[in-house]
Design an enzyme around this catalytic site. Structure first.
Site, mmCIF file in Angstrom:
data_model
loop_
_atom_site.group_PDB
_atom_site.id
_atom_site.type_symbol
_atom_site.label_atom_id
_atom_site.label_comp_id
_atom_site.label_asym_id
_atom_site.label_seq_id
_atom_site.Cartn_x
_atom_site.Cartn_y
_atom_site.Cartn_z
ATOM 1 N N GLY A 21 0.920 -1.181 -0.150
ATOM 2 C CA GLY A 21 0.106 0.070 -0.094
ATOM 3 C C GLY A 21 0.556 1.262 0.217
ATOM 4 O O GLY A 21 0.226 2.436 0.290
ATOM 5 N N SER A 27 1.940 8.194 1.552
ATOM 6 C CA SER A 27 1.160 6.982 2.135
ATOM 7 C C SER A 27 1.701 6.714 3.466
ATOM 8 O O SER A 27 2.592 6.707 3.963
ATOM 9 C CB SER A 27 1.682 5.874 1.345
ATOM 10 O OG SER A 27 1.152 5.954 -0.228
ATOM 11 N N ASP A 72 -1.733 -6.289 -7.929
ATOM 12 C CA ASP A 72 -3.086 -5.829 -7.837
ATOM 13 C C ASP A 72 -3.804 -6.770 -6.742
ATOM 14 O O ASP A 72 -3.684 -8.234 -7.381
ATOM 15 C CB ASP A 72 -3.637 -5.739 -9.140
ATOM 16 C CG ASP A 72 -5.239 -5.330 -9.078
ATOM 17 O OD1 ASP A 72 -5.755 -5.331 -7.937
ATOM 18 O OD2 ASP A 72 -5.695 -4.819 -10.002
ATOM 19 N N VAL A 73 -4.571 -6.513 -5.626
ATOM 20 C CA VAL A 73 -5.064 -7.486 -4.852
ATOM 21 C C VAL A 73 -5.978 -8.324 -5.239
ATOM 22 O O VAL A 73 -6.495 -9.375 -4.608
ATOM 23 C CB VAL A 73 -5.149 -6.946 -3.531
ATOM 24 C CG1 VAL A 73 -4.090 -6.525 -2.708
ATOM 25 C CG2 VAL A 73 -6.359 -5.869 -3.737
ATOM 26 N N TYR A 164 -18.089 9.041 3.423
ATOM 27 C CA TYR A 164 -17.414 7.978 3.450
ATOM 28 C C TYR A 164 -18.152 6.818 2.866
ATOM 29 O O TYR A 164 -17.663 5.653 2.488
ATOM 30 C CB TYR A 164 -16.852 7.632 4.863
ATOM 31 C CG TYR A 164 -15.611 7.034 5.085
ATOM 32 C CD1 TYR A 164 -14.520 7.611 4.058
ATOM 33 C CD2 TYR A 164 -15.730 5.797 5.654
ATOM 34 C CE1 TYR A 164 -13.315 6.703 4.545
ATOM 35 C CE2 TYR A 164 -14.579 4.959 5.800
ATOM 36 C CZ TYR A 164 -13.215 5.369 5.352
ATOM 37 O OH TYR A 164 -12.277 4.507 5.331
ATOM 38 N N LYS A 171 -14.886 -0.937 5.821
ATOM 39 C CA LYS A 171 -14.091 -0.871 7.199
ATOM 40 C C LYS A 171 -14.574 -1.573 8.215
ATOM 41 O O LYS A 171 -13.800 -2.331 8.974
ATOM 42 C CB LYS A 171 -13.682 0.583 7.519
ATOM 43 C CG LYS A 171 -13.095 1.228 6.462
ATOM 44 C CD LYS A 171 -11.578 0.854 6.157
ATOM 45 C CE LYS A 171 -10.642 1.772 5.347
ATOM 46 N NZ LYS A 171 -9.350 0.879 5.001
ATOM 47 N N LYS A 201 -3.592 13.576 5.060
ATOM 48 C CA LYS A 201 -3.518 13.925 3.531
ATOM 49 C C LYS A 201 -2.740 12.894 2.639
ATOM 50 O O LYS A 201 -1.660 12.919 2.656
ATOM 51 C CB LYS A 201 -3.218 15.080 3.206
ATOM 52 C CG LYS A 201 -4.145 16.172 3.892
ATOM 53 C CD LYS A 201 -3.716 17.724 3.703
ATOM 54 C CE LYS A 201 -5.118 18.528 4.283
ATOM 55 N NZ LYS A 201 -4.681 20.029 4.449
HETATM 56 P P1 NAP Z 1 -2.595 5.725 -0.429
HETATM 57 O O1 NAP Z 1 -1.159 6.328 -0.046
HETATM 58 O O2 NAP Z 1 -3.386 6.162 -1.509
HETATM 59 O O3 NAP Z 1 -2.650 4.154 -0.164
HETATM 60 C C1 NAP Z 1 -3.739 3.484 -0.709
HETATM 61 C C2 NAP Z 1 -3.012 2.328 -1.383
HETATM 62 O O4 NAP Z 1 -4.058 1.087 -1.870
HETATM 63 C C3 NAP Z 1 -2.394 2.755 -2.695
HETATM 64 O O5 NAP Z 1 -0.866 2.161 -2.460
HETATM 65 C C4 NAP Z 1 -3.090 1.962 -3.627
HETATM 66 O O6 NAP Z 1 -2.539 1.620 -4.840
HETATM 67 C C5 NAP Z 1 -3.476 0.736 -2.952
HETATM 68 N N1 NAP Z 1 -4.464 0.095 -3.707
HETATM 69 C C6 NAP Z 1 -5.825 0.336 -4.164
HETATM 70 N N2 NAP Z 1 -6.277 -0.431 -4.776
HETATM 71 C C7 NAP Z 1 -5.479 -1.710 -4.878
HETATM 72 C C8 NAP Z 1 -5.511 -2.980 -5.692
HETATM 73 N N3 NAP Z 1 -6.526 -3.334 -6.345
HETATM 74 N N4 NAP Z 1 -4.460 -3.542 -5.411
HETATM 75 C C9 NAP Z 1 -3.295 -3.272 -4.677
HETATM 76 N N5 NAP Z 1 -3.066 -1.730 -4.043
HETATM 77 C C10 NAP Z 1 -4.288 -1.079 -4.275
HETATM 78 O O7 NAP Z 1 -3.484 6.258 0.972
HETATM 79 P P2 NAP Z 1 -3.430 5.995 2.641
HETATM 80 O O8 NAP Z 1 -4.356 7.041 3.053
HETATM 81 O O9 NAP Z 1 -2.127 5.811 2.871
HETATM 82 O O10 NAP Z 1 -4.385 4.754 2.756
HETATM 83 C C11 NAP Z 1 -3.563 3.266 3.148
HETATM 84 C C12 NAP Z 1 -4.861 2.586 4.108
HETATM 85 O O11 NAP Z 1 -5.155 3.618 5.244
HETATM 86 C C13 NAP Z 1 -6.073 2.536 3.370
HETATM 87 O O12 NAP Z 1 -6.596 1.391 3.908
HETATM 88 C C14 NAP Z 1 -6.961 3.751 3.923
HETATM 89 O O13 NAP Z 1 -8.269 3.498 3.980
HETATM 90 C C15 NAP Z 1 -6.411 3.812 5.461
HETATM 91 N N6 NAP Z 1 -6.846 5.011 6.063
HETATM 92 C C16 NAP Z 1 -6.648 6.237 5.603
HETATM 93 C C17 NAP Z 1 -6.986 7.435 6.411
HETATM 94 C C18 NAP Z 1 -6.523 8.908 5.966
HETATM 95 O O14 NAP Z 1 -6.906 9.686 6.334
HETATM 96 N N7 NAP Z 1 -5.687 9.042 4.789
HETATM 97 C C19 NAP Z 1 -7.334 7.262 7.604
HETATM 98 C C20 NAP Z 1 -7.827 6.213 8.088
HETATM 99 C C21 NAP Z 1 -7.336 4.886 7.247
HETATM 100 P P3 NAP Z 1 -2.872 2.582 -6.232
HETATM 101 O O15 NAP Z 1 -2.454 4.120 -5.908
HETATM 102 O O16 NAP Z 1 -2.080 1.794 -7.446
HETATM 103 O O17 NAP Z 1 -4.135 2.492 -6.356
#
Ligand code: NAP
Length: 276
Positions: A21, A27, A72-73, A164, A171, A201
């Protein structure tokens, strides 16, 4: 992210694991990777497609990793290839970080009941919840006793957060999966936990409608009246994935400045924030 250095040490020395991820340096998975590396962990990364490889490869290199798997998962073949690569390279692993979520932009705005489609629901649940079950099962097959897994969730699973929508449902499934996985893997000495992070962000957060309002409201209404620092999330992951977290499993641990604990925020900071 604050520009402090991640605390160094040996809490993860001799431990190897997979980070799923990392899309870029913002990230959450990247903050976790940096913290684990600063404590001596050896890391492998997944990425999605060549465009992401260009971004993820230099980051991986900066923490001494040359193990990158295109994954890709939703692809069984790519999941097989990823875990076979780890098995061939290391034999066994010690931890898994799952920080993956996806829902179409059309699903993340407006009315949940009106806008959630069958396909949108399926793909959000598949990518954001089932992928942890799948990756967790595969990881457990090559995991040392004493291993640990962590996934990333958000409060929208427990309570309604505007826009959301289906991601909140995904989730909730992810958190329930965490508990069932913890029960299945506990007898083998493997722990499974979730971190419920406050808004940060990132690319994924940018996909949610009215994101600006979300960040301002969270800051004003959190107990600490501040944004969630990814370093705090990374520190929680270090605790849960290292031997510090011994006996902690099946838990959803909030790292959100105490936002989840507040029923009614103080009037002044909230009004200033919403009017500002
Ligand atoms: P991020 O940097 O955009 O990371 C999300 C990751 O998921 C990206 O690497 C994305 O890859 C990957 N992904 C999406 N679809 C996929 C697939 N089919 N196969 C493999 N990888 C896939 O955003 P992030 O905020 O760090 O998110 C990480 C986790 O934290 C997520 O579960 C998110 O819901 C959770 N989270 C985020 C927040 C927040 O405010 N940011 C708060 C709480 C929880 P691609 O870019 O290639 O699609």
């Amino acid at each position: 992210m604050s520009d402090q250095n991640f605390p160094t040490g040996t809490l993860m020395a001799g431990k190897r694991g997979l980070i799923m991820g990392v899309a870029n340096k913002n990230s959450i998975a990247w903050a976790i990777a940096r913290q684990l590396a600063a404590q001596g962990a050896e890391l492998a990364f997944t990425y999605q497609g060549d465009k992401l490889l260009r971004r993820v490869a230099p980051l991986a290199e900066s923490v001494g990793s040359d193990t990158l798997c295109d994954c890709d998962v939703t692809s069984d073949d790519q999941m097989d290839a990823t875990f076979n690569t780890l098995k061939d390279k290391w034999g066994k692993i010690d931890f898994l970080v799952h920080a993956i979520a996806f829902a179409g932009k059309d699903q993340l705005a407006g009315s949940f009941i009106e806008n959630t489609t069958r396909d949108g629901f399926k793909s959000a649940l598949d990518i954001s919840a089932y992928s942890f079950v799948d990756a967790g099962r595969r990881a457990s097959e090559i995991m040392n006793n004493g291993g640990a897994m962590v996934t990333l969730t958000y409060l929208g699973s427990e309570r309604v957060v505007p826009n959301y929508n289906v991601m909140g449902v995904a989730k909730a499934a992810l958190e329930a999966s965490t508990r069932y996985m913890a029960a299945d893997l506990g007898p083998r000495g493997i722990r499974v936990n979730a971190i419920s992070a406050g808004p940060i962000k990132t690319l994924a957060a940018a996909g949610i409608g009215s994101g600006r309002h979300m960040f301002r409201f969270n800051k004003a209404a959190a107990a600490m009246q501040d944004h969630t620092d990814p370093m705090g999330v990374a520190g929680a992951a270090l605790y849960l994935l290292s031997d510090l977290g011994l006996s902690c499993t099946g838990e959803t641990h909030h790292v959100d400045g105490g936002f989840h604990a507040i029923a009614m925020p103080q009037e002044t900071p909230l009004r200033e924030s919403l009017e500002g």
